[in-house]
Write an enzyme that holds these catalytic residues in place. Structure first.
Site, PDB file in Angstrom:
ATOM      1  N   LYS A 104      40.999  36.592   0.401  1.00 13.83           N
ATOM      2  CA  LYS A 104      41.139  38.053   0.547  1.00 13.83           C
ATOM      3  C   LYS A 104      42.183  38.409   1.610  1.00 13.83           C
ATOM      4  O   LYS A 104      42.648  37.546   2.343  1.00 13.83           O
ATOM      5  CB  LYS A 104      39.778  38.672   0.888  1.00 13.83           C
ATOM      6  CG  LYS A 104      38.739  38.486  -0.213  1.00 13.83           C
ATOM      7  CD  LYS A 104      39.147  39.163  -1.500  1.00 13.83           C
ATOM      8  CE  LYS A 104      38.127  39.060  -2.607  1.00 13.83           C
ATOM      9  NZ  LYS A 104      37.977  37.744  -3.208  1.00 13.83           N
TER      10      LYS A 104
HETATM   11  C1  LIG Z   1      35.925  42.066  -7.261  1.00 12.67           C
HETATM   12  C2  LIG Z   1      35.087  41.144  -6.431  1.00 12.67           C
HETATM   13  N1  LIG Z   1      33.834  41.496  -6.144  1.00 12.67           N
HETATM   14  C3  LIG Z   1      33.053  40.720  -5.400  1.00 12.67           C
HETATM   15  C4  LIG Z   1      33.495  39.523  -4.900  1.00 12.67           C
HETATM   16  C5  LIG Z   1      32.510  38.679  -4.179  1.00 12.67           C
HETATM   17  O1  LIG Z   1      32.796  38.394  -2.886  1.00 12.67           O
HETATM   18  P1  LIG Z   1      32.168  37.094  -2.225  1.00 12.67           P
HETATM   19  O2  LIG Z   1      32.853  35.902  -2.794  1.00 12.67           O
HETATM   20  O3  LIG Z   1      32.449  37.287  -0.770  1.00 12.67           O
HETATM   21  O4  LIG Z   1      30.707  37.078  -2.512  1.00 12.67           O
HETATM   22  C6  LIG Z   1      34.815  39.106  -5.167  1.00 12.67           C
HETATM   23  C7  LIG Z   1      35.436  37.887  -4.664  1.00 12.67           C
HETATM   24  O5  LIG Z   1      35.077  36.924  -4.203  1.00 12.67           O
HETATM   25  C8  LIG Z   1      35.628  39.931  -5.964  1.00 12.67           C
HETATM   26  O6  LIG Z   1      36.877  39.582  -6.267  1.00 12.67           O
END
Ligand SMILES: Cc1ncc(COP(=O)(O)O)c(C=O)c1O
Length: 364
Positions: A181
């Site tokens: 990110k």
């Molecule tokens: C659109 C979106 N939502 C949610 C997430 C979930 O985040 P995490 O991996 O920190 O749980 C991600 C990426 O990882 C994402 O790209």
């Protein structure tokens, strides 16, 4: 090898994390947890921010705190990373999939109303690859039908909708600080809201609903979650956040370079930036049209052979086994983009010459 999207670690990360290690404040009670929340809410200009262990946990808590559960429907895009849809299932609700806009790749506000039934409780928008959804239209529909709006802004941190940060317009916004990110804590997330009560309750739910007894013991009134972020990661988040404006302008400059080199190339559609938006171009993405000469997947392979890592657009969630039986509207644009879209290398640290090499390979 030119990677798709890797972190940029060149600020106070070492210093702040060392401080956690030197002082023994490694877990969730350290001061960087509060500081990261404070810095983040100030950056976004919002009232409450609560750190979580990852972005998925933030979305889960968003649905939970809004009381969404069994028998409820949540309108979601299908062209997304699967995480927000899984979170809908975690609370026992049903996702209903809607199509996206061809130019921005994000949920098409014009198509949402057809998906709404008496069971619909929320619209979960996902600002994929960085471009904001048309939030005024979403908020109007939500108001008309009395729905909550949750923004998954994990891919759009730094993007603006009519001058406002994505994630701050709906009832609740969610972010991820996963390694790829814009800013990262390795793994981590944040839930933000302008509703103080919601913010307090999310903090309570994310910390095992723990209340302290007079004798120092713990008491738990209801079922909670261990969704806290440790101090070490929050320390990294503080350091990363100090650099965010610099990273945003680099990403936008890089997108302009890509645009300049690729626009007017037969068979390539470059990403849009609608008049209401500042797009952070988290993953710079193009569409390989039918007249390009080779298919999207052939292009991915050619780029791979030359050491360039790319990724095809998300496989639509309604095409995956756990969600195949869920209700969805017409998915023409989603399915077309899923077959033709490609994310190009977008690290903050990518060099201009690397972008030129990538574009040369594509054009040749
Ligand atoms: C659109 C979106 N939502 C949610 C997430 C979930 O985040 P995490 O991996 O920190 O749980 C991600 C990426 O990882 C994402 O790209």
């Amino acid at each position: 090898m030119i990677p798709l999207c890797i972190p940029e670690i060149r600020g106070n990360e070492w210093k702040y994390i060392k401080e956690c290690l030197d002082t023994n404040w490694v877990s969730s009670a350290g001061s960087y947890v509060d500081k990261f929340e404070e810095d983040f809410l100030r950056y976004l200009n919002i009232k409450k921010a609560v750190v979580t262990v990852n972005g998925t946990a933030a979305i889960h808590l968003a649905l939970k705190v809004l009381g969404i559960g069994e028998g409820d429907e949540v309108v979601v895009p299908s062209l997304t990373f699967i995480s927000p849809v899984n979170a809908v299932r975690y609370v026992g609700a049903d996702p209903v999939f809607v199509d996206v806009s061809r130019d921005t790749f994000v949920m098409d506000a014009e198509k949402i109303e057809k998906a709404i039934t008496p069971n619909t409780k929320a619209i979960l928008v996902v600002h994929i690859y960085g471009h904001p959804v048309d939030m005024d239209k979403i908020m109007d529909i939500a108001k008309k039908h009395n729905l909550y709006v949750i923004e998954d802004a994990t891919e759009s941190l730094g993007s603006l909708y009519k001058g406002k940060h994505t994630g701050t317009i709906g009832d609740v916004g969610c972010f991820s600080f996963n390694g790829n990110k814009l800013i990262t804590t390795g793994a981590g997330g944040m839930l933000v809201t302008n509703n103080e009560e919601i913010g307090e309750r999310v903090k309570y739910l994310s910390t095992q609903t723990k209340t302290l007894l007079d004798n120092g013991g713990f008491f738990h009134e209801e079922i909670g979650y261990n969704y806290r972020m440790p101090n070490i990661l929050a320390a990294m988040g503080c350091a990363q956040l100090e650099k965010i404006d610099e990273y945003i302008s680099i990403k936008r400059e890089n997108a302009l370079v890509y645009n300049k080199l690729l626009e007017n190339t037969r068979g390539i559609t470059i990403p849009a930036e609608r008049e209401y938006a500042r797009n952070v171009y988290w993953l710079y993405s193009i569409i390989i049209e039918d007249d390009f000469g080779i298919t999207r997947d052939e292009l991915i392979n050619r780029l791979k052979e030359r050491g360039v890592q790319t990724r095809p657009f998300f496989t639509p969630v309604h095409k995956m086994p756990p969600y195949m039986k869920c209700r969805h509207l017409d998915m023409t644009v989603t399915e077309e983009l899923a077959n033709k879209g490609i994310n190009l290398p977008s690290s903050v640290g990518i060099k201009r010459e690397e972008i030129e090499i990538i574009c040369d390979i594509i054009k040749n």
